[in-house]
Every structure is written in structure tokens, then in C-alpha cells.
Design a protein around this motif. Structure first.
Motif, mmCIF file in Angstrom:
data_model
loop_
_atom_site.group_PDB
_atom_site.id
_atom_site.type_symbol
_atom_site.label_atom_id
_atom_site.label_comp_id
_atom_site.label_asym_id
_atom_site.label_seq_id
_atom_site.Cartn_x
_atom_site.Cartn_y
_atom_site.Cartn_z
ATOM 1 N N HIS A 242 -11.072 8.580 -11.578
ATOM 2 C CA HIS A 242 -9.977 8.727 -10.615
ATOM 3 C C HIS A 242 -10.435 9.584 -9.422
ATOM 4 O O HIS A 242 -11.086 10.618 -9.625
ATOM 5 C CB HIS A 242 -8.778 9.395 -11.306
ATOM 6 N N CYS A 280 1.072 4.677 -5.524
ATOM 7 C CA CYS A 280 0.295 5.706 -6.213
ATOM 8 C C CYS A 280 0.703 7.084 -5.701
ATOM 9 O O CYS A 280 0.755 7.312 -4.486
ATOM 10 C CB CYS A 280 -1.199 5.488 -5.960
ATOM 11 N N CYS A 286 -5.519 10.553 -0.809
ATOM 12 C CA CYS A 286 -6.695 9.845 -1.341
ATOM 13 C C CYS A 286 -7.482 9.187 -0.215
ATOM 14 O O CYS A 286 -6.937 8.388 0.556
ATOM 15 C CB CYS A 286 -6.246 8.787 -2.348
ATOM 16 N N CYS A 293 -2.036 0.566 -2.511
ATOM 17 C CA CYS A 293 -1.753 1.874 -3.118
ATOM 18 C C CYS A 293 -0.441 2.475 -2.610
ATOM 19 O O CYS A 293 0.167 3.314 -3.272
ATOM 20 C CB CYS A 293 -2.893 2.853 -2.809
ATOM 21 N N CYS A 311 -5.491 3.969 -11.500
ATOM 22 C CA CYS A 311 -5.987 3.811 -10.133
ATOM 23 C C CYS A 311 -6.295 2.343 -9.875
ATOM 24 O O CYS A 311 -6.919 1.689 -10.715
ATOM 25 C CB CYS A 311 -7.254 4.668 -9.930
ATOM 26 N N HIS A 312 -5.883 1.829 -8.700
ATOM 27 C CA HIS A 312 -6.141 0.433 -8.382
ATOM 28 C C HIS A 312 -7.622 0.131 -8.184
ATOM 29 O O HIS A 312 -8.042 -1.009 -8.257
ATOM 30 C CB HIS A 312 -5.393 0.035 -7.095
ATOM 31 N N LEU A 313 -8.416 1.154 -7.902
ATOM 32 C CA LEU A 313 -9.842 0.911 -7.653
ATOM 33 C C LEU A 313 -10.612 0.643 -8.938
ATOM 34 O O LEU A 313 -11.705 0.093 -8.908
ATOM 35 C CB LEU A 313 -10.475 2.150 -6.997
HETATM 36 FE FE1 SF4 Z 1 -4.291 6.017 -5.865
HETATM 37 FE FE2 SF4 Z 1 -6.567 4.943 -6.657
HETATM 38 FE FE3 SF4 Z 1 -5.301 3.989 -4.524
HETATM 39 FE FE4 SF4 Z 1 -6.480 6.381 -4.424
HETATM 40 S S1 SF4 Z 1 -7.475 4.384 -4.678
HETATM 41 S S2 SF4 Z 1 -4.451 5.890 -3.651
HETATM 42 S S3 SF4 Z 1 -6.090 7.103 -6.494
HETATM 43 S S4 SF4 Z 1 -4.574 3.946 -6.624
#
Ligand code: SF4
Length: 314
Positions: A242, A280, A286, A293, A311-313
């Protein structure tokens, strides 16, 4: 194989404020194996201390379930709850404020025995002296008052008092963050030794990932009322997924670092839990945030065995 001493399922605590809900804890689930430590790390305002108070049932949950020693904590009648609760104790952030200033060190440690009507004067005194010895406080301080001790010694007294009833679970709420760096390691070593000798289970709350690394079997990272990542300690520190966990790790290279500076490397401040961001919750800070997100909340899911992340990544 360890068995679970504590299981927490979808725990929520919402506080009403000005017609809205402050979602201090918003659907947290985890388990704790007997004789091990779960570290919970997050900024002030992340909800970690509220989890501690919910587990000790010092406050009522909005919803969710906590099983401790196989019993459902929130369903127990008052009498059974009292018995079960003697198996859970807490060590506080500010040892001085957690002690009764007008009582001697001996009397402070004796309080759990008095409250639970255990032993007579001489038995209790013997037990108190044993506990002082166990935590490394000289018997010479038996009649001293808390203000006459250093912060580290006060915290040792707090630990002795927490151990008095022979608990199975101790919630350590930032127990070293108010202490000098040189003293922090001594208190952590003492807690580790006590854990080994007495098969204690700890929930160790901190705002600094370095503090919990050595003592924890598992570490959870908390942000605005939710866990955003949780894994076995080695996995979390070697393979953080994360962006928030990564930033925390970059910000805190060692125990020598000032925990208060841990969050300077992360852009901005934690938003109010009264108005958490849509999508998120970390999206306002972020550096990897993408359009998705801002509108879709990432699912908290297991991405490697025992490694959970939202986390979407990932
Ligand atoms: Fe949230 Fe991950 Fe998107 Fe960053 S990349 S805003 S941690 S979902």
C-alpha cells in the motif's frame, strides 16, 4: 500451531456529531494468535485507540463482534464479562497519568488485588514485591510516589499493575512513545521477555512502524478507521504494497528516528473522519491516485497468503 485468543469481525464505532457520524472505526476485522503480538500502526485520528477501547468494552460498538477466549464479549452478562475482562489489561501511553499520584508505588500496584478482593494485606504485599522484582523496579520504591520515579520506571510500574491479575491479553497503547529513545528499547525488551515467560498476547498500538517491528508477529496499518494493509511482519516490511505503508516505511528508518516526524514525508494531513474522502480514503494524499481512486473504494483483500491490502494498484 497457535490458537486464536482474539477474533474481531467487522467492528464499527460511529460517534454522532452535529447531525453526522464520525466513523472512528469502520469495519475492522483481524485475529490474534495466543502468545503473539499484533502491531497496529497509524497516525493520530486513525482510530487505533478506539479499537483498544472497544476490545476492552470501555465503549459500546456500533456493530461488529469480538470473541475473546472463545466467548462473545458483547453478548456476555455483566458478571461473566467482569471475569473475562480480568484477563485483558492495558498499558497506557502516559505512565504518570495512568498512576494514582497520591498513592505510593506499592499501593498503585496493589489496586487490582484490592478491587478484586484478592488476598490479605501480607499476601498482597508479597505479590506486589514479586511484581516489582519482575519488572525491574527496586523494592526501595515501594513507599515512593509516582512523581519520584523516572518515566521509564513509571512505565515499569504500569506494566507491573497490568500483570497483577495474570492476564492473557495486554493492549499496549503507545507504551513507549512518551519515553526517551534510550529507555524505549529497555521497555520493549521487558515486554518481549514477559511475553515469552508468560505466553502473553499483545496488541501493540504505535504511530511508528519501527517501534512495532521487533515485537510483532503481524502488523496492521490503519488509516481513517480502516485497515489498509496487514501481513506477517517480515512480509510487510520487505514487501509493502500500500502506498501509505511504503511512505511510512520510507519516513521511519529506525527506532532512533523521532516518531513525531514519521508523517512529515507524507503529503498533507489526515482528513477528518467526519468527512472522509469518497473512493479510497487515502486518495487526497496518495501520489499514485488515479481517477478510479476518487470514486471507488478499494476492496480490502488477500493478495498473498496472509497479506491483505486495500488499493486499486495492487
Ligand atoms: Fe488509494 Fe491505492 Fe488509489 Fe493510492 S493508488 S489512492 S492508495 S487506491
Amino acid at each position: 500451531m497457535h490458537k486464536n485468543i482474539l477474533e474481531v469481525q467487522d467492528l464499527k464505532k460511529y460517534f454522532p456529531l452535529s447531525g453526522k457520524q464520525v466513523k472512528a472505526v469502520d469495519g475492522v476485522s483481524f485475529s490474534l494468535e495466543e502468545g503473539t503480538t499484533l502491531g497496529i500502526v497509524g497516525e493520530s485520528g486513525s482510530g487505533k485507540s478506539t479499537i483498544a477501547r472497544l476490545i476492552l468494552k470501555l465503549i459500546e460498538p456500533t456493530s461488529g463482534k469480538v470473541d475473546f477466549l472463545g466467548e462473545s464479549l458483547y453478548d456476555l452478562p455483566q458478571k461473566e464479562l467482569r471475569t473475562l475482562r480480568s484477563n485483558m489489561q492495558m498499558i497506557f501511553q502516559n505512565p504518570y497519568l495512568s498512576l494514582f499520584p497520591h498513592l505510593s508505588i506499592g499501593d498503585n500496584i496493589e489496586q487490582p488485588f484490592i478491587i478484586n478482593r484478592l488476598g490479605n494485606d501480607s499476601v498482597r504485599r508479597e505479590k506486589v514485591l514479586e511484581l516489582m522484582d519482575l519488572v525491574g523496579v527496586s523494592k526501595d520504591y515501594y513507599h515512593a510516589f509516582p512523581h519520584e520515579l523516572s518515566g521509564g520506571q513509571q512505565q515499569r510500574v504500569g506494566i507491573a499493575r497490568a500483570l497483577a491479575l495474570n492476564p492473557k491479553l495486554i493492549i499496549c497503547d503507545e507504551p513507549v512513545s512518551s519515553l526517551d529513545v534510550s529507555i524505549q528499547a529497555q521497555i520493549l525488551n521487558l515486554l518481549e521477555k514477559l511475553q515469552k515467560d508468560r505466553n502473553l498476547s499483545y496488541i501493540f498500538i504505535a504511530h511508528n512502524l519501527a517501534v512495532v517491528e521487533h515485537i510483532s508477529k503481524k502488523v496492521a496499518v490503519m488509516y481513517l478507521g480502516k485497515f489498509v494493509e496487514c501481513a506477517d511482519t517480515a512480509e510487510l516490511y520487505n514487501n509493502p504494497l500500500h502506498p501509505y505503508t511504503k511512505a511510512l516505511l520510507e519516513a521511519v528508518p529506525s527506532l532512533e528516528a523521532d516518531g513525531g516526524k514519521a508523517f512529515e514525508a507524507i503529503y498533507g494531513e489526515i482528513p477528518s473522519p467526519l468527512n472522509p474522502p469518497k473512493g479510497c480514503r487515502f486518495c487526497t494524499r496518495c501520489k499514485y491516485a488515479k481517477p478510479e481512486c476518487l470514486s471507488v473504494e478499494p476492496e480490502y483483500r488477500e493478495v498473498n497468503p496472509g497479506h491483505f491490502v486495500a488499493c486499486h494498484l495492487v
